[in-house]
Design a protein around this motif. Sequence first.
Motif, PDB file in Angstrom:
ATOM      1  N   ALA A  22       0.833  -1.213   0.000  1.00 55.17           N
ATOM      2  CA  ALA A  22       0.000   0.000   0.000  1.00 55.17           C
ATOM      3  C   ALA A  22       0.861   1.253   0.000  1.00 55.17           C
ATOM      4  O   ALA A  22       0.542   2.248  -0.676  1.00 55.17           O
ATOM      5  N   LEU A  23       1.974   1.215   0.729  1.00 58.73           N
ATOM      6  CA  LEU A  23       2.886   2.352   0.741  1.00 58.73           C
ATOM      7  C   LEU A  23       3.477   2.593  -0.640  1.00 58.73           C
ATOM      8  O   LEU A  23       3.562   3.737  -1.110  1.00 58.73           O
ATOM      9  N   LEU A  24       3.875   1.520  -1.311  1.00 57.84           N
ATOM     10  CA  LEU A  24       4.463   1.658  -2.645  1.00 57.84           C
ATOM     11  C   LEU A  24       3.434   2.181  -3.648  1.00 57.84           C
ATOM     12  O   LEU A  24       3.769   2.992  -4.524  1.00 57.84           O
ATOM     13  N   SER A  39       3.776   5.709  -5.695  1.00 63.57           N
ATOM     14  CA  SER A  39       3.716   5.796  -7.157  1.00 63.57           C
ATOM     15  C   SER A  39       2.499   6.563  -7.638  1.00 63.57           C
ATOM     16  O   SER A  39       2.376   6.869  -8.838  1.00 63.57           O
ATOM     17  N   GLY A  40       1.578   6.861  -6.705  1.00 69.45           N
ATOM     18  CA  GLY A  40       0.391   7.619  -7.069  1.00 69.45           C
ATOM     19  C   GLY A  40      -0.703   6.793  -7.696  1.00 69.45           C
ATOM     20  O   GLY A  40      -1.661   7.333  -8.253  1.00 69.45           O
TER      21      GLY A  40
END
Length: 202
Positions: free
Chosen positions: A194-196, A200-201
Amino acid sequence: MQTPQIGILLLAAGAGSRMKGSVKQLLPYRTLTLIQHSINVYQSLAVDARLVVLGAHQEEISKQTHWHDFQVAVNADWSQGMGHSLSYGLELLLQGNHLDYVLIALADQPLIERPHLEALIALAKNNPDKIIQSAFSDETGPPCLFPAHYFPELLQLNGAHGAKGIAAKYPEACLTLALPEAGTDIDTPADYEALLRLQSGS
């Protein structure tokens, strides 16, 4: 009024067992690792002392991390839990430092940035003797600041429970700052994915 003396205690001792074999502190984030990102953010603050507590994977983490002027402590009994690492680190942080506040922080909250921390510190300076906590969702927690009055109780912590229980004993002494970014901590592969996606938007 005299400027309060503030020490940072950054906790990074856990094994991250829910990450399924990955060393959580060394997961890539932006161009760094999670722990290096945290070290850089907390290094940017104008405070009086800094200490990071390592435990599991400490050799591997140390080889890949630049500590700037953080003192590094290794808790050999890290498996006893966060409370033990907190009291262990605070005892070392107080050696040779007269502190009015300790800022307790975690190395797996990558959305915390310098302006958030400066706002917490400003609230503490404007409200002497208050416990300052971050508020996110329906919870409160770190990053948080405890004044010296509470150091004796923090030094008695042991086991898995951290400082939250102490704050809960003194609700009249607690102030919160809305900080939704503090609600993002990386404990599982799903958290990291989820952070990645956020990064990355997508």
